[in-house]
Motif scaffolding. Sequence first.
Motif, PDB file in Angstrom:
ATOM      1  N   UNK A   1       0.818  -1.210   0.000  1.00 45.77           N
ATOM      2  CA  UNK A   1       0.000   0.000   0.000  1.00 45.77           C
ATOM      3  C   UNK A   1       0.854   1.263   0.000  1.00 45.77           C
ATOM      4  N   UNK A   2       1.846   1.283   0.881  1.00 44.28           N
ATOM      5  CA  UNK A   2       2.710   2.474   0.997  1.00 44.28           C
ATOM      6  C   UNK A   2       3.543   2.673  -0.263  1.00 44.28           C
ATOM      7  N   UNK A   3       4.061   1.568  -0.793  1.00 43.54           N
ATOM      8  CA  UNK A   3       4.901   1.664  -1.986  1.00 43.54           C
ATOM      9  C   UNK A   3       4.064   2.079  -3.195  1.00 43.54           C
ATOM     10  N   UNK A   4       2.827   1.585  -3.276  1.00 40.95           N
ATOM     11  CA  UNK A   4       1.961   1.988  -4.387  1.00 40.95           C
ATOM     12  C   UNK A   4       1.633   3.479  -4.289  1.00 40.95           C
ATOM     13  N   UNK A   5       1.410   3.974  -3.072  1.00 43.66           N
ATOM     14  CA  UNK A   5       1.194   5.414  -2.888  1.00 43.66           C
ATOM     15  C   UNK A   5       2.382   6.201  -3.438  1.00 43.66           C
ATOM     16  N   UNK A   6       3.595   5.718  -3.134  1.00 44.82           N
ATOM     17  CA  UNK A   6       4.805   6.398  -3.612  1.00 44.82           C
ATOM     18  C   UNK A   6       4.868   6.381  -5.134  1.00 44.82           C
ATOM     19  N   UNK A   7       4.488   5.245  -5.726  1.00 46.71           N
ATOM     20  CA  UNK A   7       4.494   5.145  -7.193  1.00 46.71           C
ATOM     21  C   UNK A   7       3.498   6.122  -7.801  1.00 46.71           C
ATOM     22  N   UNK A   8       2.286   6.171  -7.256  1.00 46.36           N
ATOM     23  CA  UNK A   8       1.278   7.064  -7.804  1.00 46.36           C
ATOM     24  C   UNK A   8       1.684   8.524  -7.666  1.00 46.36           C
ATOM     25  N   UNK A   9       2.273   8.883  -6.526  1.00 45.47           N
ATOM     26  CA  UNK A   9       2.757  10.254  -6.342  1.00 45.47           C
ATOM     27  C   UNK A   9       3.812  10.604  -7.394  1.00 45.47           C
ATOM     28  N   UNK A  10       4.708   9.643  -7.642  1.00 47.83           N
ATOM     29  CA  UNK A  10       5.777   9.862  -8.612  1.00 47.83           C
ATOM     30  C   UNK A  10       5.214  10.014 -10.015  1.00 47.83           C
ATOM     31  N   UNK A  11       4.257   9.167 -10.367  1.00 49.02           N
ATOM     32  CA  UNK A  11       3.646   9.229 -11.693  1.00 49.02           C
ATOM     33  C   UNK A  11       2.892  10.546 -11.876  1.00 49.02           C
ATOM     34  N   UNK A  12       2.090  10.905 -10.867  1.00 48.67           N
ATOM     35  CA  UNK A  12       1.292  12.135 -10.980  1.00 48.67           C
ATOM     36  C   UNK A  12       2.182  13.369 -11.070  1.00 48.67           C
ATOM     37  N   UNK A  13       3.234  13.404 -10.262  1.00 43.90           N
ATOM     38  CA  UNK A  13       4.102  14.591 -10.262  1.00 43.90           C
ATOM     39  C   UNK A  13       4.897  14.693 -11.559  1.00 43.90           C
ATOM     40  N   UNK A  14       5.109  13.558 -12.230  1.00 42.44           N
ATOM     41  CA  UNK A  14       5.854  13.559 -13.484  1.00 42.44           C
ATOM     42  C   UNK A  14       4.951  13.814 -14.685  1.00 42.44           C
ATOM     43  N   UNK A  15       3.641  13.630 -14.509  1.00 42.44           N
ATOM     44  CA  UNK A  15       2.688  13.888 -15.581  1.00 42.44           C
ATOM     45  C   UNK A  15       2.726  12.883 -16.716  1.00 42.44           C
ATOM     46  N   UNK A  16       3.328  11.716 -16.475  1.00 39.41           N
ATOM     47  CA  UNK A  16       3.410  10.747 -17.552  1.00 39.41           C
ATOM     48  C   UNK A  16       2.205   9.815 -17.549  1.00 39.41           C
ATOM     49  N   UNK A  17       2.082   9.018 -18.588  1.00 40.79           N
ATOM     50  CA  UNK A  17       1.012   8.034 -18.712  1.00 40.79           C
ATOM     51  C   UNK A  17       1.524   6.698 -18.210  1.00 40.79           C
ATOM     52  N   UNK A  18       0.607   5.859 -17.709  1.00 40.51           N
ATOM     53  CA  UNK A  18       1.036   4.581 -17.163  1.00 40.51           C
ATOM     54  C   UNK A  18       0.002   3.497 -17.420  1.00 40.51           C
ATOM     55  N   UNK A  19       0.511   2.305 -17.717  1.00 43.44           N
ATOM     56  CA  UNK A  19      -0.306   1.097 -17.810  1.00 43.44           C
ATOM     57  C   UNK A  19       0.260   0.137 -16.778  1.00 43.44           C
ATOM     58  N   UNK A  20      -0.538  -0.158 -15.762  1.00 45.74           N
ATOM     59  CA  UNK A  20      -0.050  -0.910 -14.604  1.00 45.74           C
ATOM     60  C   UNK A  20      -0.859  -2.185 -14.436  1.00 45.74           C
ATOM     61  N   UNK A  21      -0.205  -3.331 -14.597  1.00 44.52           N
ATOM     62  CA  UNK A  21      -0.864  -4.624 -14.424  1.00 44.52           C
ATOM     63  C   UNK A  21      -0.887  -4.988 -12.945  1.00 44.52           C
ATOM     64  N   UNK A  22      -2.041  -5.445 -12.475  1.00 47.33           N
ATOM     65  CA  UNK A  22      -2.161  -5.833 -11.070  1.00 47.33           C
ATOM     66  C   UNK A  22      -3.278  -6.847 -10.893  1.00 47.33           C
ATOM     67  N   UNK A  23      -3.106  -7.705  -9.869  1.00 51.07           N
ATOM     68  CA  UNK A  23      -4.191  -8.596  -9.452  1.00 51.07           C
ATOM     69  C   UNK A  23      -5.057  -7.920  -8.391  1.00 51.07           C
ATOM     70  N   UNK A  24      -4.526  -6.845  -7.815  1.00 55.26           N
ATOM     71  CA  UNK A  24      -5.136  -6.214  -6.646  1.00 55.26           C
ATOM     72  C   UNK A  24      -6.222  -5.224  -7.084  1.00 55.26           C
ATOM     73  N   UNK A  25      -7.470  -5.591  -6.851  1.00 56.79           N
ATOM     74  CA  UNK A  25      -8.584  -4.752  -7.302  1.00 56.79           C
ATOM     75  C   UNK A  25      -8.662  -3.445  -6.525  1.00 56.79           C
ATOM     76  N   UNK A  26      -8.210  -3.442  -5.264  1.00 52.52           N
ATOM     77  CA  UNK A  26      -8.197  -2.197  -4.486  1.00 52.52           C
ATOM     78  C   UNK A  26      -7.215  -1.210  -5.078  1.00 52.52           C
TER      79      UNK A  26
END
Length: 225
Positions: free
Chosen positions: A183-208
């Motif tokens: 959870x914490x690491x995903x928050x860090x990833x999302x913050x990094x992606x949003x602050x960089x303004x890039x596009x992302x395609x993220x594969x996950x099993x985790x529906x949350x």
Amino acid sequence: MNDLTLKLEGIAKAYNTGKPNEVQVLRGVSLTVGKGEVVALVAPSGAGKSTLLHIAGLLDTPDTGTVAIGGEDLTKLGDRKRTAVRRNDVGFIYQFHHLLPEFSALENIVLPQLANGIAQSVAEEHAIELLGKVGVAERAAHRPAALSGGEQQRVAFCRALANKPKLLLADEPTGNLDPGTSDRVFDALMDLVRSSGLSALIATHNLELAARMDRTVRLDKGLIT
């Protein structure tokens, strides 16, 4: 002006083609990711998500269909040009961090920039900035073996964004972590992606985790459902 970062159209891929054990992995997948959009790719094991990500990132070629990044059809590029696109325009994150064990966290982020012709002082400054955004700047001098699993993956995030790509492709980026750390690491990833303004395609099993992205697409039996 093209407002799509990634456009996949009619992507099909089979292995052992023409043999009795032929496996049709993708059956005509079409998918778009807009500029600044974060899309969750949800798929059961064996559905072809890794194959789709490899094709999107020009690590593999489809049997049929087209791959466009930034409005440019890249499907038929030669190896050298494909490598240049991967280095400049696409960042990759995997379930395992794949950091170089003999180099520090900082050096792991600096090296891809040096390979892209960036001056070392500029590369180091950018690396420290990225590490600060994910909360591990104080661990910059540590080698991967001295970092926790969550810290290793945060460094891998920074390395993926080191050359300021247009598109981030991530395959179960928190899959090796326990739920709390994930959870914490995903928050860090999302913050990094949003602050960089890039596009992302993220594969996950985790529906949350998928629900926290802009949009979810599902891949099942080689098709987007």
